[in-house]
Write a protein that holds these residues in place. Sequence first.
Motif, PDB file in Angstrom:
ATOM      1  N   ALA A  34       3.983   5.806  -5.498  1.00  0.00           N
ATOM      2  CA  ALA A  34       3.881   5.784  -6.993  1.00  0.00           C
ATOM      3  C   ALA A  34       3.066   6.666  -7.601  1.00  0.00           C
ATOM      4  O   ALA A  34       3.212   7.479  -8.507  1.00  0.00           O
ATOM      5  CB  ALA A  34       3.922   4.374  -7.613  1.00  0.00           C
ATOM      6  N   MET A  35       1.789   6.762  -7.051  1.00  0.00           N
ATOM      7  CA  MET A  35       0.660   7.325  -7.454  1.00  0.00           C
ATOM      8  C   MET A  35       1.048   8.833  -7.233  1.00  0.00           C
ATOM      9  O   MET A  35       0.538   9.796  -7.914  1.00  0.00           O
ATOM     10  CB  MET A  35      -0.667   6.810  -6.944  1.00  0.00           C
ATOM     11  N   GLN A  36       1.454   9.247  -6.020  1.00  0.00           N
ATOM     12  CA  GLN A  36       1.759  10.622  -5.730  1.00  0.00           C
ATOM     13  C   GLN A  36       2.802  10.872  -6.757  1.00  0.00           C
ATOM     14  O   GLN A  36       2.977  12.274  -6.801  1.00  0.00           O
ATOM     15  CB  GLN A  36       2.238  10.622  -4.389  1.00  0.00           C
ATOM     16  N   ALA A  37       3.830  10.311  -7.113  1.00  0.00           N
ATOM     17  CA  ALA A  37       4.866  10.813  -8.071  1.00  0.00           C
ATOM     18  C   ALA A  37       4.399  11.026  -9.537  1.00  0.00           C
ATOM     19  O   ALA A  37       4.604  11.764 -10.203  1.00  0.00           O
ATOM     20  CB  ALA A  37       6.001   9.589  -8.397  1.00  0.00           C
ATOM     21  N   MET A  38       2.938  10.331  -9.886  1.00  0.00           N
ATOM     22  CA  MET A  38       2.460  10.835 -10.978  1.00  0.00           C
ATOM     23  C   MET A  38       1.305  11.894 -10.803  1.00  0.00           C
ATOM     24  O   MET A  38       0.652  12.141 -11.870  1.00  0.00           O
ATOM     25  CB  MET A  38       1.821   9.493 -11.669  1.00  0.00           C
ATOM     26  N   ALA A  39       1.452  12.396  -9.822  1.00  0.00           N
ATOM     27  CA  ALA A  39       0.156  13.330  -9.655  1.00  0.00           C
ATOM     28  C   ALA A  39       0.082  14.470 -10.478  1.00  0.00           C
ATOM     29  O   ALA A  39      -0.639  15.107 -10.882  1.00  0.00           O
ATOM     30  CB  ALA A  39       0.009  13.752  -8.141  1.00  0.00           C
ATOM     31  N   VAL A  73      -0.132   5.245 -15.355  1.00  0.00           N
ATOM     32  CA  VAL A  73      -0.575   3.742 -15.049  1.00  0.00           C
ATOM     33  C   VAL A  73       0.390   3.422 -14.000  1.00  0.00           C
ATOM     34  O   VAL A  73       1.647   3.711 -13.980  1.00  0.00           O
ATOM     35  CB  VAL A  73      -0.180   3.085 -16.393  1.00  0.00           C
ATOM     36  N   LEU A  74      -0.368   2.717 -13.118  1.00  0.00           N
ATOM     37  CA  LEU A  74       0.309   2.088 -12.094  1.00  0.00           C
ATOM     38  C   LEU A  74       0.150   0.276 -12.293  1.00  0.00           C
ATOM     39  O   LEU A  74      -1.051   0.039 -12.589  1.00  0.00           O
ATOM     40  CB  LEU A  74      -0.260   2.304 -10.964  1.00  0.00           C
ATOM     41  N   THR A  75       1.344   0.032 -12.403  1.00  0.00           N
ATOM     42  CA  THR A  75       1.495  -1.321 -12.512  1.00  0.00           C
ATOM     43  C   THR A  75       2.049  -2.387 -11.323  1.00  0.00           C
ATOM     44  O   THR A  75       3.208  -1.988 -10.859  1.00  0.00           O
ATOM     45  CB  THR A  75       2.307  -1.721 -13.569  1.00  0.00           C
ATOM     46  N   LEU A  76       1.140  -3.134 -10.753  1.00  0.00           N
ATOM     47  CA  LEU A  76       1.373  -4.137  -9.735  1.00  0.00           C
ATOM     48  C   LEU A  76       1.741  -5.568 -10.246  1.00  0.00           C
ATOM     49  O   LEU A  76       0.856  -5.943 -11.135  1.00  0.00           O
ATOM     50  CB  LEU A  76       0.267  -4.150  -8.665  1.00  0.00           C
ATOM     51  N   ALA A  77       3.002  -6.198 -10.171  1.00  0.00           N
ATOM     52  CA  ALA A  77       3.050  -7.296 -10.801  1.00  0.00           C
ATOM     53  C   ALA A  77       3.876  -8.135  -9.515  1.00  0.00           C
ATOM     54  O   ALA A  77       4.671  -7.870  -8.785  1.00  0.00           O
ATOM     55  CB  ALA A  77       4.144  -7.163 -12.017  1.00  0.00           C
ATOM     56  N   VAL A  78       3.497  -9.628 -10.066  1.00  0.00           N
ATOM     57  CA  VAL A  78       4.150 -10.530  -9.272  1.00  0.00           C
ATOM     58  C   VAL A  78       4.651 -11.700  -9.931  1.00  0.00           C
ATOM     59  O   VAL A  78       3.946 -11.920 -11.103  1.00  0.00           O
ATOM     60  CB  VAL A  78       3.110 -11.295  -8.246  1.00  0.00           C
ATOM     61  N   ARG A  79       5.991 -12.169  -9.889  1.00  0.00           N
ATOM     62  CA  ARG A  79       6.534 -13.186 -10.655  1.00  0.00           C
ATOM     63  C   ARG A  79       7.574 -14.125  -9.624  1.00  0.00           C
ATOM     64  O   ARG A  79       7.820 -13.696  -8.620  1.00  0.00           O
ATOM     65  CB  ARG A  79       7.391 -12.437 -11.708  1.00  0.00           C
ATOM     66  N   PHE A  91       7.818  -9.080  -6.030  1.00  0.00           N
ATOM     67  CA  PHE A  91       6.842  -8.160  -6.111  1.00  0.00           C
ATOM     68  C   PHE A  91       7.466  -6.884  -6.790  1.00  0.00           C
ATOM     69  O   PHE A  91       8.508  -6.541  -6.254  1.00  0.00           O
ATOM     70  CB  PHE A  91       6.007  -7.850  -4.846  1.00  0.00           C
ATOM     71  N   SER A  92       6.651  -6.283  -7.660  1.00  0.00           N
ATOM     72  CA  SER A  92       7.069  -4.917  -8.456  1.00  0.00           C
ATOM     73  C   SER A  92       5.889  -3.819  -8.396  1.00  0.00           C
ATOM     74  O   SER A  92       4.781  -4.159  -8.734  1.00  0.00           O
ATOM     75  CB  SER A  92       7.851  -5.206  -9.641  1.00  0.00           C
ATOM     76  N   VAL A  93       6.268  -2.513  -8.138  1.00  0.00           N
ATOM     77  CA  VAL A  93       5.290  -1.574  -8.042  1.00  0.00           C
ATOM     78  C   VAL A  93       6.021  -0.581  -9.302  1.00  0.00           C
ATOM     79  O   VAL A  93       7.127   0.046  -8.827  1.00  0.00           O
ATOM     80  CB  VAL A  93       4.944  -0.798  -6.843  1.00  0.00           C
ATOM     81  N   THR A  94       5.315  -0.072 -10.564  1.00  0.00           N
ATOM     82  CA  THR A  94       5.868   0.602 -11.576  1.00  0.00           C
ATOM     83  C   THR A  94       5.121   1.577 -11.681  1.00  0.00           C
ATOM     84  O   THR A  94       3.841   1.617 -11.841  1.00  0.00           O
ATOM     85  CB  THR A  94       6.077  -0.492 -12.642  1.00  0.00           C
ATOM     86  N   ASP A  95       5.571   2.820 -11.944  1.00  0.00           N
ATOM     87  CA  ASP A  95       4.862   4.161 -12.039  1.00  0.00           C
ATOM     88  C   ASP A  95       5.672   4.605 -13.460  1.00  0.00           C
ATOM     89  O   ASP A  95       6.665   4.175 -13.972  1.00  0.00           O
ATOM     90  CB  ASP A  95       4.971   5.012 -11.132  1.00  0.00           C
ATOM     91  N   VAL A  96       4.990   5.694 -14.079  1.00  0.00           N
ATOM     92  CA  VAL A  96       5.579   6.321 -15.064  1.00  0.00           C
ATOM     93  C   VAL A  96       5.816   7.873 -14.976  1.00  0.00           C
ATOM     94  O   VAL A  96       5.640   8.739 -15.753  1.00  0.00           O
ATOM     95  CB  VAL A  96       4.630   6.316 -16.481  1.00  0.00           C
ATOM     96  N   GLY A  97       6.296   8.149 -13.748  1.00  0.00           N
ATOM     97  CA  GLY A  97       6.360   9.527 -13.245  1.00  0.00           C
ATOM     98  C   GLY A  97       7.718   9.786 -13.764  1.00  0.00           C
ATOM     99  O   GLY A  97       8.408   9.469 -14.487  1.00  0.00           O
ATOM    100  N   PRO A  98       8.134  11.062 -13.277  1.00  0.00           N
ATOM    101  CA  PRO A  98       9.441  11.696 -13.652  1.00  0.00           C
ATOM    102  C   PRO A  98      10.800  11.020 -13.018  1.00  0.00           C
ATOM    103  O   PRO A  98      11.798  11.448 -13.828  1.00  0.00           O
ATOM    104  CB  PRO A  98       9.413  13.037 -13.044  1.00  0.00           C
ATOM    105  N   LEU A 141       0.907  -1.204  -0.002  1.00  0.00           N
ATOM    106  CA  LEU A 141      -0.006   0.006   0.099  1.00  0.00           C
ATOM    107  C   LEU A 141       0.767   1.282   0.058  1.00  0.00           C
ATOM    108  O   LEU A 141       0.716   2.293  -0.439  1.00  0.00           O
ATOM    109  CB  LEU A 141      -0.915   0.057   1.136  1.00  0.00           C
ATOM    110  N   ASN A 142       1.846   1.229   0.805  1.00  0.00           N
ATOM    111  CA  ASN A 142       2.904   2.396   0.793  1.00  0.00           C
ATOM    112  C   ASN A 142       3.397   2.676  -0.345  1.00  0.00           C
ATOM    113  O   ASN A 142       3.453   3.751  -1.008  1.00  0.00           O
ATOM    114  CB  ASN A 142       3.936   2.286   1.903  1.00  0.00           C
ATOM    115  N   LEU A 143       4.096   1.684  -1.185  1.00  0.00           N
ATOM    116  CA  LEU A 143       4.649   1.764  -2.363  1.00  0.00           C
ATOM    117  C   LEU A 143       3.791   2.270  -3.390  1.00  0.00           C
ATOM    118  O   LEU A 143       4.109   2.988  -4.399  1.00  0.00           O
ATOM    119  CB  LEU A 143       5.324   0.385  -2.924  1.00  0.00           C
ATOM    120  N   ALA A 144       2.476   1.578  -3.487  1.00  0.00           N
ATOM    121  CA  ALA A 144       1.489   2.199  -4.341  1.00  0.00           C
ATOM    122  C   ALA A 144       1.049   3.420  -4.366  1.00  0.00           C
ATOM    123  O   ALA A 144       0.897   4.334  -5.452  1.00  0.00           O
ATOM    124  CB  ALA A 144       0.133   1.306  -4.195  1.00  0.00           C
TER     125      ALA A 144
END
Length: 662
Positions: A565-570, A577-583, A596-603, A559-562
């Motif tokens: 990430a969303m605040q970085a793209m605000a 786009v916020l991507t949550l992935a598990v592999r 587990f990975s949390v990916t954003d498209v911020g600066p 939750l903290n990482l997500a």
Amino acid sequence: MLFPAGTLLRRWSLWLLLVVLVLSMLSTLVWLAGRYEVSQVQSRIERDASDAVSDIRAALTRNVQTLQTLQFVDHTQRPWPREAASLLREHREWLRLEWRDVELGVIAAVDTPFRAPVFAKQGRSARQPEVVQACAVARRQSGPGYGVSTYVPQNDGLGLEIMDLCLPVLVDGRLTGYTVASYTLSEILAGMVGPQLTRSQEVSFTESDGTRLAKFGTPRRGSRVFTAQQLLDLPGHAMVLRMDSWRAAPDVFPNVLTALVTAMAIALVTVLAMLARDMRRRQRVESDLADALAFRKAMEDSLVTGLRARDNQGRITYVNPAFCEMVGFTAKELLGHGIPAPYWPPEMIDEYGQRQALRLAGNAPPREGVESVFMHKGGERIAVLIFEAPLINANGQQTGWMSAVLDITEQRRVEELSRASQERLQATARLATVGEMASLLSHELNQPLAAISSYATGSMNLLQDVALQDAGLAEMLGSAIARIGQQAERAGKVIKSVHDFVRRRDQTREAVLPRTLLDNVMPLIILQARKLGVRVVVRCPDQLPAVWCDRTMVEQVLLNLARNAMQAMADDTTDKVLTLAVRTAASNAVSRWMAFSVTDVGPGIAPGVAEKLFTPFFTTKAEGMGLGLSLCRTVVEQHGGLLSHCDNPPRGTVFSFTLPQA
């Protein structure tokens, strides 16, 4: 004062030996001077002979080019005899020009106007062997050919040494005849050798056995002869050019040299007598000076402070062993080196250059010294403190600067360790305060949360009566109240986990599917994503194995990482786009892991920020405390995993962590 007979005898013997040595030196120098003069005369005549051969060869080449012009004359407009006569008037060395056919038959012939016809007495055969030889060479080489010289007697009782030149006449590459020019060797010497060479010397042509063919120049005047010989190699014939030079009397040069050497020898003896007295004084002074220099060098070599001297142009004139050891260069590599110095870091060359320009301009350095950074020959940086003072010579003039260099690298390292320790102590104190606050808050919040849970349970019981009257309303309220109870229960678990985390108690771990962890945090993530206009993408295959973890704490990490990430793209206007992935992560025979990975498209994250990202109380948010990522990493590391981040080309950031499989 009387001296013993033995002492006087030794002194007279030494003086006699000195006189013999001086006389021997004079005789040797006179002999060497004569030999030197002889070698100079011989070298000069050798050089003159070589120049004479070069002059003759060049003149013969020019004559061949002149004769070739006869081949291109239109004989119907300009008859051959007239053109040949014109050439003979310009060249005294030619006695006769002939135009012959391919069988060597004479078609036309013209004699020189400067003397009677040469072949009038004996005539000239068409098959004269010398002409046949020269034309055979010319035909074979398609160029000029020279015949062997021959003696032709004249009416006055004398004779001439004649050499024939045969030049083939080619028309469209076909041989149509020959042009034959007869040379007199004496005129070749007179006209083709420079007058400066024959003014004081005699030059002649000889056979290989020494038989003289022709000569020209100054007659013999002295008793001593100097001779030089050079080979004149022509196509079809070779002759030897001989040059003779005579000396009538010895030059004045050796006599003057003898007088000078004698005077210098007498002066030398006088000076030696005067210097003998001064020698002992010099030896004493030099001994004292050597002792002083040895003492100073020993003192400088024993110093741990680096010493460096430079002249007024910035060139290094002196370094001691301590300075060489400090920068890693030998004294040989440093002495004479100017600006920039080899131990200056590349990124500081401009700054140090400006500083040195001010110093060389006469600006005095600060008395407390200047801190700088040197670069060791191996590449490592060295922090130094430099004290500089002007170098003044015996005349009171400044000749440069003397620098004392202290290595303060270890001092700066200790200061940095002390500063880092102070920062860690301050951070530890703040963490302890946060821990106490967390314990107090967990105790104070448990009672309100328990009350909320009890009220939710009571409300569910009351809804059973409402359900009898309005089933739809009861279902909606029941769902909302159930959510209130779930979140209150979840908040209690979070507070309990924080309390256990602060107290370092063993936390409850269980096998949880990755999909379950994501489903539990998705409602809160989607709620914030709607507010910020972020699209959430989940990539979690159903067949992934479960992980062994504290469910509540790992959900808080996700939750903290997500949220971060969303605040970085605000502030972005592009597609968020916020991507949550598990592999499945790389595993080994001992342990297996899930990533587990949390990916954003911020600066993205700036390099300076990335270095302090997980430092407690470091934050880039105005309202943040700087504990979120630090606590997240602590939670992941307590599970044995690793939390890291990297760039997400072309933009954005990827935070990932690993957990052990159940």
